[in-house]
Design a protein around this motif. Structure first.
Motif, PDB file in Angstrom:
ATOM      1  N   MET A   1      57.727  32.629  12.184  1.00 46.92           N
ATOM      2  CA  MET A   1      58.794  31.942  11.377  1.00 46.92           C
ATOM      3  C   MET A   1      59.970  32.891  11.480  1.00 46.92           C
ATOM      4  N   ASP A   3      63.182  33.570   9.343  1.00 45.71           N
ATOM      5  CA  ASP A   3      63.831  33.569   7.982  1.00 45.71           C
ATOM      6  C   ASP A   3      65.100  34.052   7.870  1.00 45.71           C
ATOM      7  N   ARG A  21      57.769  24.340   6.874  1.00 47.29           N
ATOM      8  CA  ARG A  21      57.000  23.643   7.929  1.00 47.29           C
ATOM      9  C   ARG A  21      58.090  23.345   8.909  1.00 47.29           C
ATOM     10  N   ARG A  46      56.859  30.913  -2.309  1.00 47.49           N
ATOM     11  CA  ARG A  46      56.364  32.278  -1.592  1.00 47.49           C
ATOM     12  C   ARG A  46      56.999  32.148  -0.445  1.00 47.49           C
ATOM     13  N   ASP A  48      55.989  32.413   2.390  1.00 52.38           N
ATOM     14  CA  ASP A  48      55.358  31.326   3.646  1.00 52.38           C
ATOM     15  C   ASP A  48      55.708  29.929   3.145  1.00 52.38           C
ATOM     16  N   SER A  50      54.937  28.085   0.521  1.00 49.43           N
ATOM     17  CA  SER A  50      54.250  27.447  -0.495  1.00 49.43           C
ATOM     18  C   SER A  50      54.976  27.495  -1.842  1.00 49.43           C
TER      19      SER A  50
END
Length: 83
Positions: A1, A3, A21, A46, A48, A50
């Motif tokens: 990922m 970020d 996602r 979070r 990730d 979520s």
């Protein structure tokens, strides 16, 4: 990922873009907070992507970081307050 962190175009505050996602990115404030899980609390994101419902941990709760069911680091969703 991947970020990224940058400044908001509207309000100028530091923000982060977290990819939750494929084709789903969430804009958050750049500062992390120690959040205590609470079903009646605010929504936090979070790393990730979520979601967690909780409230900002107070001083005594910060000492329990790392214990299962204890506080964890999360981001607050970004909302511009244009002036």
């Amino acid at each position: 990922m991947k970020d990224t962190f940058r400044l908001c175009r509207k309000c100028g505050r530091p923000i982060g873009v977290i990819r939750a996602r494929v084709y789903r990115s969430i804009i958050v404030d750049a500062e992390t907070l120690l959040v205590m899980p609470d079903k009646l609390g605010d929504t936090f994101i979070r790393i990730d992507g979520s979601k967690i419902r909780g409230r900002k941990a107070d001083f005594e709760e910060e000492a329990t970081y790392g214990i299962p069911g204890g506080p964890e680091y999360a981001y607050r969703p970004h909302h511009c307050n244009e002036v």
